[in-house]
Design an enzyme around this catalytic site. Structure first.
Site, PDB file in Angstrom:
ATOM      1  N   CYS C 198       0.864  -1.202   0.000  1.00  0.00           N
ATOM      2  CA  CYS C 198       0.000   0.000   0.000  1.00  0.00           C
ATOM      3  C   CYS C 198       0.889   1.237   0.000  1.00  0.00           C
ATOM      4  O   CYS C 198       0.645   2.208  -0.711  1.00  0.00           O
ATOM      5  CB  CYS C 198      -0.883   0.040   1.242  1.00  0.00           C
ATOM      6  SG  CYS C 198      -1.845  -1.436   1.572  1.00  0.00           S
ATOM      7  N   HIS C 202       1.004   4.947  -2.001  1.00  0.00           N
ATOM      8  CA  HIS C 202       0.311   6.001  -1.269  1.00  0.00           C
ATOM      9  C   HIS C 202       1.192   6.737  -0.251  1.00  0.00           C
ATOM     10  O   HIS C 202       0.740   7.673   0.376  1.00  0.00           O
ATOM     11  CB  HIS C 202      -0.946   5.438  -0.629  1.00  0.00           C
ATOM     12  CG  HIS C 202      -1.940   4.950  -1.662  1.00  0.00           C
ATOM     13  ND1 HIS C 202      -2.624   5.806  -2.477  1.00  0.00           N
ATOM     14  CD2 HIS C 202      -2.296   3.691  -2.040  1.00  0.00           C
ATOM     15  CE1 HIS C 202      -3.391   5.094  -3.301  1.00  0.00           C
ATOM     16  NE2 HIS C 202      -3.202   3.817  -3.063  1.00  0.00           N
ATOM     17  N   ARG C 241     -12.893  -0.397  -1.952  1.00  0.00           N
ATOM     18  CA  ARG C 241     -11.599   0.157  -2.350  1.00  0.00           C
ATOM     19  C   ARG C 241     -10.451  -0.782  -1.983  1.00  0.00           C
ATOM     20  O   ARG C 241      -9.538  -1.011  -2.759  1.00  0.00           O
ATOM     21  CB  ARG C 241     -11.410   1.525  -1.679  1.00  0.00           C
ATOM     22  CG  ARG C 241     -10.166   2.293  -2.134  1.00  0.00           C
ATOM     23  CD  ARG C 241     -10.289   2.772  -3.567  1.00  0.00           C
ATOM     24  NE  ARG C 241      -9.719   1.831  -4.512  1.00  0.00           N
ATOM     25  CZ  ARG C 241      -8.875   2.156  -5.484  1.00  0.00           C
ATOM     26  NH1 ARG C 241      -8.491   3.392  -5.649  1.00  0.00           N
ATOM     27  NH2 ARG C 241      -8.431   1.245  -6.315  1.00  0.00           N
ATOM     28  N   CYS C 245      -8.210  -2.529  -4.777  1.00  0.00           N
ATOM     29  CA  CYS C 245      -6.779  -2.216  -4.722  1.00  0.00           C
ATOM     30  C   CYS C 245      -5.965  -3.519  -4.668  1.00  0.00           C
ATOM     31  O   CYS C 245      -4.965  -3.662  -5.366  1.00  0.00           O
ATOM     32  CB  CYS C 245      -6.485  -1.350  -3.513  1.00  0.00           C
ATOM     33  SG  CYS C 245      -5.209  -0.123  -3.795  1.00  0.00           S
TER      34      CYS C 245
END
Lengths: 103, 160, 284
Positions: C198, C202, C241, C245
Site C-alpha cells: 500500500c 500512497h 476500495r 486495490c
C-alpha cells in the site's frame, strides 16, 4: 419511489440558474456485463425544462453523455417559488418528470 | 442505487474497466431501434460518425471559427467517463449549442436548443473514449460558429 | 497525543543514551511516534497543502484535477445515495427500533470515531461492521458490504460528521496494540504479482501519476469514504476500495471486513487523526 431527477434552481434577480442531476445508466449499447452479454442501449434522448408553461431548454443527448447526467444553464426571469417542470424521455420510451420549485 | 450496479463485481480490474470504457463507444450502430425516437430528438445527427456529417445533419450548413465562444474543458481528463464540459458565448441571438467529440465513434454528444431568454451558457459531463478534440458549435443569428480544444484521455491505473 | 509524543521522545533519548541497537518494542508511545512521523512526512513533502485538505485525496495535491472535481462537486453524483441513506437510517426495523438506537449520539456526527477497538470482543469494529451488527441485533439481515445500501447508509452517517477530525484511539490493551501493529504491517508489506505495498503508491509515490491517475496521499485517504467513483459509475465503501486495490496489485482480495482489512483501516485512520471527515466523496 424517489424521483430520478434532482433540481437546484436559484433565482438571483434577473435570471434563474438551474442545475439538474438525473439518475440514469446512460448505457451506450456497446458495453458487456460480467457474463459477456451486451447491455442493450439505454440512454436519455431528450430533457425538457419548462418555466411558466414555456420551454426554457431542450437538451438532446446521445450515448456519450455520462452516467447520471448533469446539466447546468440559466434563463432570464423566474422568481422564488415558481414551478420548473423537468421531463426526460429515453430511447426505451421510459420517462420521468418532476416539478421543482425555484429557490 | 441503480439496480444494475448489482450485476458488477465490486472488485473491478483495471484492464476490464479500461476495456469497458473503450467498448463504451467502440463500435457504431445500435443493437436495434424498434421504437421511434423521442419527439424532437435529432436521430440522424446522432448516428453520424464524422464531424462534417454530424454538423450537416444538425444544421445543414458549415461553421466558421469564432473567438466569441468560450469552451472550458480539462487539458487531461481525470476519467474519460466523466469529462466536465462547459460552453458559453458572447455572440448575440444564440439559439443552439452543440458539443461534438470526433474521437468518439458517434460524433455528436449533446445538442441544446435555447429559446429566447435562455442564456448562451451550458455545462454538462461527457464520456470520451480517447484523446480527442472537443468542438463547441454555436448557432447565433441564423449562422453557425465553432471553436475546439483538445482533451487528453489516459487509461486509469488505480483511481487514486 | 502530546503526552505520547513526549513519551516517545523519552524512549528515543533513553535508547541513544544506552547506545542500544534494538528497536523499542511496540507500545502506545511508539504508535504515537509512528503517527507523528507519518504526518510530518506528508507535511514536509506537500508544504503548500493545508493539513485539513488531505481529506480530499488526490485533489489535495493536483490543481488541474481539483478543478474537475470542483465542477463535479457542483452537483455530486452521490446525492442520490445520500438521500437513500438518510431515508433508510430513519426507517424503523421490524421491531420498531432504529439505527439511531445502536450508536452514541443517535449515530449523528460519529464517523470520525470509527474504527474503534472493542475491549469486550477484542477486535477492531468499523462503522460498516457496526451497522450490520446493529441490524442483526434487531432481527434484520445484514447488508451486503462494498456497495448499495451499505454505501448509502455510511454516506449519510459520514455527511453528518463532515469537518470532524478523525479521533481514533488505541486503548491501553495489548490486543489493541496488536491490531494496530497488524494493520501497520499489512500497509508496508509487499504483495501480489506486482509486488507493491500500500505504502509503495500512497506514501512513496503519493501525488505522482500511475498511468492516468494521481496517487492519493495515505494521510487522510479514508476521510472521504464512501465514494462515488467515475470508474465504477457507482458508490463504493472502504471494503470496495481495499478489495479493488488488492486485485489491482494482482493479489487475491480478502473478504470484506476481514480482520486484516479492519486492522488496516484502524492503522490508516489512526495515522490520519486530525484530518477532518469529508465523506461522502467523488473520485475518478
Amino acid at each position: 419511489m424517489a424521483s430520478s431527477i434532482r433540481v437546484r434552481a436559484q433565482a438571483n434577480g434577473k435570471t434563474t440558474e438551474v442545475q439538474a442531476l438525473i439518475q440514469h445508466p446512460m448505457d451506450s449499447g456497446f458495453v458487456k456485463d460480467s457474463s459477456g452479454k451486451l447491455i442493450p442501449p439505454h440512454h436519455i434522448e431528450t430533457v425538457r425544462f419548462e418555466h411558466a408553461g414555456k420551454l426554457v431548454l431542450m437538451a438532446n443527448w446521445g450515448p456519450a453523455v455520462s452516467k447520471d447526467p448533469y446539466i447546468k444553464f440559466a434563463f432570464e426571469g423566474g422568481a422564488k417559488g415558481d414551478p420548473l417542470v423537468v421531463t426526460w424521455v429515453d430511447n426505451l420510451g421510459k420517462t420521468d418528470t418532476l416539478t421543482a420549485k425555484i429557490g | 442505487m441503480h439496480p444494475r450496479a448489482d450485476h458488477h463485481p465490486p472488485a473491478i480490474h483495471t484492464r476490464r474497466a479500461a476495456t469497458r470504457l473503450l467498448a463504451l463507444l467502440g463500435v457504431a450502430g445500435f443493437v436495434g431501434t424498434a421504437r421511434a425516437a423521442a419527439p424532437g430528438w435529432p436521430e440522424e445527427a446522432f448516428k453520424q460518425t464524422s464531424e462534417a456529417d454530424a454538423i450537416k445533419a444538425l444544421y445543414g450548413k458549415s461553421a466558421a471559427t469564432s473567438d466569441k465562444i468560450t469552451l472550458e474543458v480539462p487539458e487531461i481528463a481525470e476519467n474519460g467517463a466523466v469529462v466536465p464540459v462547459s460552453v458559453s458565448s458572447s455572440l448575440a441571438d444564440v439559439t443552439a449549442i452543440s458539443i461534438l467529440v470526433p474521437g468518439n465513434p458517434l460524433t455528436l454528444a449533446a445538442s441544446y436548443t435555447l429559446p429566447a431568454g435562455t442564456l448562451p451558457s451550458i455545462g454538462c459531463r461527457l464520456k470520451m473514449a480517447k484523446t480527442s478534440n472537443v468542438i463547441a458549435l454555436v448557432e447565433a443569428g441564423g449562422k453557425l460558429y465553432s471553436t475546439s480544444k483538445e482533451v487528453k484521455v489516459t487509461l486509469g491505473g488505480c483511481g487514486g | 497525543m502530546r503526552k505520547f509524543r513526549g513519551a516517545a521522545a523519552l524512549i528515543l533519548v533513553a535508547g541513544l543514551l544506552a547506545g542500544a541497537a534494538p528497536a523499542p518494542a511496540a507500545s502506545l508511545a511508539s504508535a504515537a511516534a509512528d503517527q507523528k512521523a507519518f504526518q510530518d512526512n506528508f507535511r514536509s513533502r506537500f508544504p503548500a497543502v493545508p493539513f485539513a485538505d488531505f481529506a480530499n485525496g488526490p485533489y489535495s495535491v493536483n490543481a488541474p484535477m481539483r478543478k474537475q472535481w470542483e465542477e463535479i462537486m457542483q452537483f455530486p453524483p452521490y446525492d442520490f445515495a445520500l438521500d437513500e441513506g438518510k431515508t433508510e437510517f430513519a426507517k424503523p426495523f421490524a421491531n420498531g427500533k432504529t439505527y439511531a438506537d445502536c450508536f452514541p449520539n443517535g449515530g449523528i456526527g460519529i464517523r470520525q470515531d470509527f474504527p474503534y477497538f472493542d475491549g469486550k470482543t477484542g477486535e477492531v469494529v468499523t462503522l460498516d461492521l457496526a451497522i450490520n451488527r446493529c441490524r442483526q441485533a434487531n432481527g434484520e439481515k445484514p447488508l451486503k458490504y462494498q456497495t448499495g445500501m451499505m454505501a448509502s447508509l455510511t454516506a449519510y452517517m459520514a455527511e453528518t460528521s463532515r469537518g470532524k477530525p478523525f479521533d481514533i484511539k488505541i486503548p491501553d490493551d495489548p490486543r489493541a496494540l496488536a491490531a494496530y501493529e497488524a494493520g501497520k504491517k499489512y500497509f508496508y508489506t509487499r504483495r501480489g504479482q506486482l509486488n507493491f505495498a500500500c505504502a509503495s503508491c500512497h506514501v512513496g509515490a503519493a501525488g505522482q501519476r500511475m498511468r492516468g491517475d494521481i496517487l492519493a496521499p495515505a494521510l487522510g485517504i479514508l476521510a472521504a469514504f464512501p465514494i462515488y467513483r467515475s470508474d465504477w459509475g457507482s458508490m463504493g465503501t472502504i471494503d470496495r476500495r481495499f478489495t479493488s486495490c488488492s486485485a489491482q496489485m494482482r493479489s487475491t482480495p480478502l473478504p470484506p471486513q476481514d480482520p486484516a482489512y479492519r486492522n488496516l483501516e484502524y492503522f490508516l485512520s489512526y495515522m490520519s487523526n486530525g484530518v477532518p471527515i469529508s465523506g461522502p466523496g467523488t473520485r475518478p
